[in-house]
Design a protein around this motif. Structure first.
Motif, PDB file in Angstrom:
ATOM      1  N   ARG A 209       0.852  -1.190   0.000  1.00  0.00           N
ATOM      2  CA  ARG A 209       0.000   0.000   0.000  1.00  0.00           C
ATOM      3  C   ARG A 209       0.886   1.237   0.000  1.00  0.00           C
ATOM      4  NH1 ARG A 209      -5.798  -0.797   2.563  1.00  0.00           N
ATOM      5  NH2 ARG A 209      -6.076  -2.990   2.083  1.00  0.00           N
ATOM      6  N   PHE A 210       0.470   2.228  -0.803  1.00  0.00           N
ATOM      7  CA  PHE A 210       1.307   3.399  -0.989  1.00  0.00           C
ATOM      8  C   PHE A 210       0.432   4.651  -1.028  1.00  0.00           C
ATOM      9  CE2 PHE A 210       2.128  -0.133  -3.936  1.00  0.00           C
ATOM     10  CZ  PHE A 210       3.203  -0.747  -3.295  1.00  0.00           C
ATOM     11  N   LEU A 211       0.991   5.774  -0.581  1.00  0.00           N
ATOM     12  CA  LEU A 211       0.262   7.038  -0.600  1.00  0.00           C
ATOM     13  C   LEU A 211       1.167   8.143  -1.128  1.00  0.00           C
ATOM     14  CD1 LEU A 211      -2.338   8.607   0.162  1.00  0.00           C
ATOM     15  CD2 LEU A 211      -1.280   9.062   2.381  1.00  0.00           C
ATOM     16  N   PHE A 212       0.689   8.848  -2.158  1.00  0.00           N
ATOM     17  CA  PHE A 212       1.396   9.999  -2.702  1.00  0.00           C
ATOM     18  C   PHE A 212       0.679  11.263  -2.261  1.00  0.00           C
ATOM     19  CE2 PHE A 212       3.188   7.729  -6.741  1.00  0.00           C
ATOM     20  CZ  PHE A 212       4.030   6.977  -5.924  1.00  0.00           C
ATOM     21  N   GLU A 213       1.384  12.130  -1.571  1.00  0.00           N
ATOM     22  CA  GLU A 213       0.845  13.435  -1.188  1.00  0.00           C
ATOM     23  C   GLU A 213       1.496  14.464  -2.104  1.00  0.00           C
ATOM     24  OE1 GLU A 213       2.095  16.267   2.280  1.00  0.00           O
ATOM     25  OE2 GLU A 213       0.978  14.572   3.120  1.00  0.00           O
ATOM     26  N   MET A 214       0.747  14.921  -3.114  1.00  0.00           N
ATOM     27  CA  MET A 214       1.320  15.775  -4.147  1.00  0.00           C
ATOM     28  C   MET A 214       0.406  16.954  -4.435  1.00  0.00           C
ATOM     29  SD  MET A 214       2.878  12.900  -6.727  1.00  0.00           S
ATOM     30  CE  MET A 214       3.986  14.095  -7.475  1.00  0.00           C
ATOM     31  N   ALA A 215       1.015  18.115  -4.590  1.00  0.00           N
ATOM     32  CA  ALA A 215       0.259  19.333  -4.824  1.00  0.00           C
ATOM     33  C   ALA A 215      -0.481  19.266  -6.148  1.00  0.00           C
ATOM     34  CB  ALA A 215       1.194  20.540  -4.813  1.00  0.00           C
ATOM     35  N   THR A 216      -1.614  19.951  -6.206  1.00  0.00           N
ATOM     36  CA  THR A 216      -2.362  20.067  -7.451  1.00  0.00           C
ATOM     37  C   THR A 216      -1.467  20.686  -8.518  1.00  0.00           C
ATOM     38  OG1 THR A 216      -4.440  20.348  -6.263  1.00  0.00           O
ATOM     39  CG2 THR A 216      -4.368  21.145  -8.522  1.00  0.00           C
ATOM     40  N   GLY A 217      -1.516  20.114  -9.726  1.00  0.00           N
ATOM     41  CA  GLY A 217      -0.717  20.646 -10.819  1.00  0.00           C
ATOM     42  C   GLY A 217       0.615  19.963 -11.010  1.00  0.00           C
ATOM     43  N   THR A 218       0.876  18.914 -10.225  1.00  0.00           N
ATOM     44  CA  THR A 218       2.171  18.237 -10.338  1.00  0.00           C
ATOM     45  C   THR A 218       2.108  16.975 -11.193  1.00  0.00           C
ATOM     46  OG1 THR A 218       1.712  17.168  -8.202  1.00  0.00           O
ATOM     47  CG2 THR A 218       3.087  19.136  -8.181  1.00  0.00           C
ATOM     48  N   GLY A 219       0.967  16.718 -11.836  1.00  0.00           N
ATOM     49  CA  GLY A 219       0.883  15.620 -12.793  1.00  0.00           C
ATOM     50  C   GLY A 219       0.599  14.261 -12.186  1.00  0.00           C
ATOM     51  N   LYS A 220      -0.386  14.202 -11.281  1.00  0.00           N
ATOM     52  CA  LYS A 220      -0.699  12.923 -10.621  1.00  0.00           C
ATOM     53  C   LYS A 220      -1.246  11.894 -11.611  1.00  0.00           C
ATOM     54  CE  LYS A 220      -3.258  14.674  -7.252  1.00  0.00           C
ATOM     55  NZ  LYS A 220      -3.030  16.127  -7.386  1.00  0.00           N
ATOM     56  N   THR A 221      -1.975  12.349 -12.632  1.00  0.00           N
ATOM     57  CA  THR A 221      -2.518  11.394 -13.608  1.00  0.00           C
ATOM     58  C   THR A 221      -1.403  10.776 -14.448  1.00  0.00           C
ATOM     59  OG1 THR A 221      -4.552  12.706 -13.727  1.00  0.00           O
ATOM     60  CG2 THR A 221      -4.190  11.082 -15.458  1.00  0.00           C
ATOM     61  N   LEU A 222      -0.415  11.585 -14.829  1.00  0.00           N
ATOM     62  CA  LEU A 222       0.740  11.057 -15.567  1.00  0.00           C
ATOM     63  C   LEU A 222       1.499  10.045 -14.715  1.00  0.00           C
ATOM     64  CD1 LEU A 222       2.803  10.968 -17.855  1.00  0.00           C
ATOM     65  CD2 LEU A 222       3.839  13.054 -16.911  1.00  0.00           C
ATOM     66  N   ILE A 223       1.692  10.373 -13.456  1.00  0.00           N
ATOM     67  CA  ILE A 223       2.373   9.445 -12.548  1.00  0.00           C
ATOM     68  C   ILE A 223       1.570   8.152 -12.421  1.00  0.00           C
ATOM     69  CG2 ILE A 223       3.068   9.076 -10.145  1.00  0.00           C
ATOM     70  CD1 ILE A 223       3.716  12.068 -10.023  1.00  0.00           C
ATOM     71  N   SER A 224       0.243   8.280 -12.338  1.00  0.00           N
ATOM     72  CA  SER A 224      -0.612   7.091 -12.250  1.00  0.00           C
ATOM     73  C   SER A 224      -0.427   6.208 -13.471  1.00  0.00           C
ATOM     74  CB  SER A 224      -2.084   7.511 -12.119  1.00  0.00           C
ATOM     75  OG  SER A 224      -2.317   8.227 -10.934  1.00  0.00           O
ATOM     76  N   ALA A 225      -0.359   6.830 -14.646  1.00  0.00           N
ATOM     77  CA  ALA A 225      -0.155   6.059 -15.879  1.00  0.00           C
ATOM     78  C   ALA A 225       1.177   5.321 -15.835  1.00  0.00           C
ATOM     79  CB  ALA A 225      -0.216   6.993 -17.082  1.00  0.00           C
ATOM     80  N   ALA A 226       2.215   5.995 -15.351  1.00  0.00           N
ATOM     81  CA  ALA A 226       3.528   5.351 -15.265  1.00  0.00           C
ATOM     82  C   ALA A 226       3.508   4.192 -14.264  1.00  0.00           C
ATOM     83  CB  ALA A 226       4.574   6.384 -14.865  1.00  0.00           C
ATOM     84  N   VAL A 227       2.794   4.373 -13.153  1.00  0.00           N
ATOM     85  CA  VAL A 227       2.683   3.299 -12.161  1.00  0.00           C
ATOM     86  C   VAL A 227       1.919   2.116 -12.751  1.00  0.00           C
ATOM     87  CG1 VAL A 227       1.669   2.655  -9.935  1.00  0.00           C
ATOM     88  CG2 VAL A 227       2.885   4.837 -10.171  1.00  0.00           C
ATOM     89  N   MET A 228       0.844   2.401 -13.478  1.00  0.00           N
ATOM     90  CA  MET A 228       0.098   1.324 -14.131  1.00  0.00           C
ATOM     91  C   MET A 228       1.009   0.535 -15.076  1.00  0.00           C
ATOM     92  SD  MET A 228      -3.477   3.193 -15.126  1.00  0.00           S
ATOM     93  CE  MET A 228      -4.428   4.127 -13.941  1.00  0.00           C
ATOM     94  N   LYS A 229       1.786   1.250 -15.865  1.00  0.00           N
ATOM     95  CA  LYS A 229       2.705   0.564 -16.784  1.00  0.00           C
ATOM     96  C   LYS A 229       3.695  -0.283 -16.006  1.00  0.00           C
ATOM     97  CE  LYS A 229       6.314   1.225 -20.242  1.00  0.00           C
ATOM     98  NZ  LYS A 229       7.047   2.152 -21.139  1.00  0.00           N
ATOM     99  N   LEU A 230       4.241   0.253 -14.915  1.00  0.00           N
ATOM    100  CA  LEU A 230       5.204  -0.477 -14.096  1.00  0.00           C
ATOM    101  C   LEU A 230       4.627  -1.810 -13.636  1.00  0.00           C
ATOM    102  CD1 LEU A 230       7.827  -0.653 -12.372  1.00  0.00           C
ATOM    103  CD2 LEU A 230       6.605   0.626 -10.601  1.00  0.00           C
ATOM    104  N   PHE A 231       3.396  -1.784 -13.124  1.00  0.00           N
ATOM    105  CA  PHE A 231       2.796  -3.010 -12.593  1.00  0.00           C
ATOM    106  C   PHE A 231       2.375  -3.964 -13.702  1.00  0.00           C
ATOM    107  CE2 PHE A 231       2.797  -0.686  -8.692  1.00  0.00           C
ATOM    108  CZ  PHE A 231       2.744  -1.634  -7.685  1.00  0.00           C
TER     109      PHE A 231
END
Length: 844
Positions: A209-231
């Motif tokens: 289980r993991f939690l990212f605390e990231m400010a609005t505008g820092t590209g959380k959806t892009l990071i999510s896509a990269a995490v999906m690809k990783l898994f």
């Protein structure tokens, strides 16, 4: 009936519910083998230290088979009084003997799913289905492969275009940005790579289980896509569920997943692909859609997703929504823009909105394995500004005489001249603004202040693109009109009542309007400069539609024209303006682009009309404080009055009116025909209404319920009302209007009885609380249901008057002792936070 037999009956029902078959039928061959004998081989050591093999025989309680009748799951059943985990090693021996990878452990009330090749037993509330296991059997997680995967800045770009880095333009620093933009490619920033690598480090430590605390505008959806690809790429997930908390974010997420990952993986929106979602590797849904009618339980198996990503995690796991999140086995990632430390000064007041937010955030951190308060990865607004990716606002703290008094400790005192004596004064607070207290002049004053001090577009000189957040839809309508009147005076012939536009759920195509605004095409373009592509409409007036996940980088002004008590909401609103923007790119002509390269967004204006920043002890300097003198009539006189006494009736009849006749008629169990037809007529009426139909399809429930209440409930033509609708169904509990609408549109198959609904709520509690012992699970369930349905028991528990239970037959002192001290208060607290008790009452 003994406890073991009771457990078996419950397990039989759970197996049938999940699609397993005891007998051949039209669905296929039987796939449950009972009391299957198996030989268990084990090694033992004799007194002389020699080891030898020993064979014993045992009986498997339930052996579940695949479509080829090969063993796939060993199900070990225990009596209700035992924790299912006591059968863990016995089941492991049976599984090895049958070459089975998967195990179910159950006592009829508490159930565990165990993939013996990966991790520990996981509490589930429904057995996996045969169809789900058909795909899950091919899932072979390899955490080491995930840990060893190399993350580069081009990790997503190489999926978009496999040879992106072989083009000479990419390696030319002067041409790289244009090359990436032309090919719609994205490179990961250093902190984004750091976020993904933090998951790898966490997995290395054995976390899931993991939690990212990231400010609005820092590209959380892009990071999510990269995490999906990783898994997905490393085989640590065969399917991913991406949960969002707002309908409009579904489409936005889908567009981004197609943009980033379509060459390697298929992504779908669940509601648009309900028949073939299982063909995709990425499924996107709002948590509300899955929660509606317990759809997540009815249409999904716990093993359907191996990675669940929750966008705006503090929202999508709040309340019963957490049951959706916990339902699925596998890895969990939460994303939040709200730092826990933001609430460090919140007082522990149970009635405080800030305290509620604090509890919600703490729940979020605990859910994602971060009890210490330290997320898996953190990247704040301060970090983003420091690294040059985000910009800070300039705060405009603007208060009129009226709002100043509304914000004071005593509030605004309104004296009603029509009332005599001491009863003529009503005090209003900021939260009453545009709800109980109305002042047209205050709205005009706030709008004038906005127009006079708003940042201008650095190229065209017009009012910069802006979003204004209002109290309600009606308030948004008023503000939109006032702004358009002012704009017509300031900019004659430039706007035709389209300077400001209301963008709320009640407005048709509001979602498309918000998209057009981001694309600089709302009401057309180029109102000031012919070659400059900027939206003619300059201000979107909304309530909550554009608070989260809305990407519009050229926003220069945000205005808060309502009180805000949620720090999460405030941070989200503020984040709408934090992204950087290059205004020169809005020219079509390359010469003009070069000429205006210096026109970069360096900040934005945040108009704070209700001391929101002060309320949350914001650390920004107040760069400008405006004093707003009232104009014209005294704004102290509220348009709508206040809390006035009810108007007297027009007439009172005092003459006798005795009964003339009385007849007693017995009503059959199925009710009167007119009652049954009444409900059908209401269903037909709402199904025929195209506005309701479209809004239901779009998930705009606030609008749907408000529209039906205003247009169809308590109207003299048909006189539909909730009381008659509920009575016509002969249910043993209260129905909500939303349930009625969901049933009419086929979103739920039928209305659940009180007991079915109580059982469903208890399953959600088990998913969330995860009791480690099942010895008193039956007692917990009895207490849970009794507390919800029995006001007297609620009073006894709240007041701690347990002696009453010695003479109370519905819930005795022995029942109380069986519950245990821990759950005695934990269950009422859970019910208070997450269960609507009124639903279980038949009284209205």
């Amino acid at each position: 009936m003994n406890k073991e037999a009771g457990a078996r009956i419950k397990i039989n029902n759970l197996l049938t519910e999940s699609g397993w078959r005891f007998f051949d039928d039209e669905q296929g061959r039987a796939n449950i083998a009972l009391e299957n004998q198996t030989t268990i081989t084990s090694k033992t050591i004799d007194a002389f230290g020699n080891d030898f093999e020993k064979s014993t025989s045992g009986y498997i309680d339930f052996l579940l088979l695949d479509e080829l009748s090969h063993p796939i799951i060993v199900l070990e059943a225990k009596a209700e009084k035992y924790n299912p985990l006591v059968g863990k090693e016995q089941a492991r021996s049976y599984a090895k003997a049958q070459n089975c990878r998967f195990i179910l452990l159950s006592n009829g009330n508490l159930h565990y799913f165990w993939d013996t090749l990966h991790g520990n037993p996981y509490i589930i509330t429904k057995f996996p289905s045969p169809e789900s296991m058909k795909g899950y059997v091919h899932y072979h997680p390899d955490p080491q492969a995930l840990v060893n995967e190399v993350i580069t800045s081009g990790y997503v770009a190489i999926t978009q275009k496999h040879d992106y880095d072989q083009n000479p333009d990419f390696h030319d620093k002067n041409l790289q940005a244009e090359y990436l933009k032309k090919n719609n490619l994205v490179l990961l920033r250093p902190y984004q790579m750091g976020a993904i690598e933090s998951i790898q480090h966490s997995v290395r430590k054995g976390n899931d289980r993991f939690l990212f605390e990231m400010a609005t505008g820092t590209g959380k959806t892009l990071i999510s896509a990269a995490v999906m690809k990783l898994f997905l790429k490393t085989g640590n997930a065969h399917r991913v569920l991406f949960l969002v908390d707002r309908l409009e974010l579904e489409d936005q997420a889908q567009r981004n997943m197609v943009k980033y990952l379509k060459n390697d993986f298929i992504s779908v929106i669940y509601k648009e692909s309900r028949d073939d979602w299982h063909k995709a590797e990425i499924v996107i849904s709002t948590v509300q859609s899955l929660l509606s009618g317990d759809r997540y339980r009815r249409e999904f198996s716990p093993t359907d997703f191996d990675l669940v990503i929750s966008d705006e995690a503090h929202r999508s796991i709040g309340g019963n929504a957490r049951a959706v999140f916990e339902y699925f086995v596998g890895y969990k990632l939460g994303l939040t823009a709200t730092p826990k430390d933001y609430l460090k000064n919140a007082e522990p007041d149970g009635n405080s909105p800030r305290d509620f937010e604090r509890r919600l955030l703490l729940d979020t951190y605990e859910t994602f394995g971060c009890k210490s308060g330290i997320p898996t990865f953190r990247y704040s607004l301060v970090d983003g500004v420091k690294d040059g990716y985000l910009v800070n606002p300039t705060i405009i703290d603007a208060r009129s005489q009226v709002t100043t008094q509304l914000l004071s400790n005593t509030g605004y005192a309104y004296v009603d001249p029509a009332l005599p004596g001491d009863d003529n004064t009503t005090y209003f607070e900021e939260r009453h603004f545009e709800k109980k207290f109305f002042s047209e002049n205050t709205n005009k004053t706030l709008c004038r202040a906005f127009m006079e001090h708003a940042l201008r577009d650095p190229i065209s000189g017009e009012i910069g693109k802006s979003i204004i957040f209002c109290v309600s839809q009606k308030h948004a309508t008023k503000i939109t009109q006032i702004l358009n009147v002012i704009a017509d005076k300031l900019f004659p012939d430039k706007y035709n009542s389209d300077f400001a536009m209301q963008v709320t759920s009640i407005i048709p195509d509001a979602q498309q309007m918000s998209i057009n605004f981001a694309n600089n095409n709302l009401s057309g373009r180029a109102n000031f400069l012919a070659d400059y592509r900027s939206s003619k409409t300059r201000v979107c007036v909304t309530v909550g539609m554009m608070t989260t996940g809305y990407d519009c980088t050229d926003i220069l002004n945000l205005a808060i024209m309502r009180p805000i008590f949620s720090p999460t909401e405030f941070i989200q609103i503020k984040g709408r303006g934090a992204r950087k923007h290059d205004f020169s790119q809005q020219f079509i002509d390359s010469f003009l682009k070069d000429q205006h390269k210096d026109k970069q967004k360096s900040g934005f204006m945040l108009f704070d009309f209700f001391a929101v920043c002060e309320y949350f002890e914001e650390e920004f300097d107040y760069d400008e404080v405006l004093t707003l003198p009232p104009e014209g009539a005294n704004p102290a006189a509220p348009k709508g009055g206040g809390s006035l006494p009810p108007k007297p009736t027009d007439a009172e009849i005092f003459s006798p009116d005795p009964l003339a006749n009385l007849k007693r008629i017995a009503i059959p169990q199925e009710g009167m025909k007119i009652d049954r037809m009444f409900f059908q007529k209401f269903e037909e009426a709402i199904r025929k209404d195209l506005i309701i139909k479209e809004a239901v399809e779009d998930g705009k429930w606030d609008f749907v319920l408000d529209y039906i209440s205003q247009k169809m409930i308590d109207k003299p033509e048909e006189f539909f009302n909730l009381e008659r609708l509920r009575d016509s169904l002969q249910l043993d509990r209260r129905l909500t209007l939303r349930e009625v609408v969901e049933k009419a549109f086929g979103l739920i198959p039928r209305f659940k009885s009180k007991d079915e609904l109580l059982n469903s709520e208890f399953d959600k509690f088990i998913s969330t609380a995860k009791p480690q012992s099942s010895s008193n699970l039956s007692a917990l369930k009895y207490y849970f249901k009794a507390y919800i349905t029995d006001p007297k028991l609620q009073k006894i528990i709240k007041e701690g008057d347990y002696a009453e239970l010695h003479t109370y037959s519905r819930f005795t002192f022995q029942d109380l002792k069986a519950v245990g001290e821990t759950w005695l208060t934990a269950i009422p607290q859970y019910i208070k936070d997450y269960v609507n008790i009124t639903t279980f009452s038949k009284d209205n």
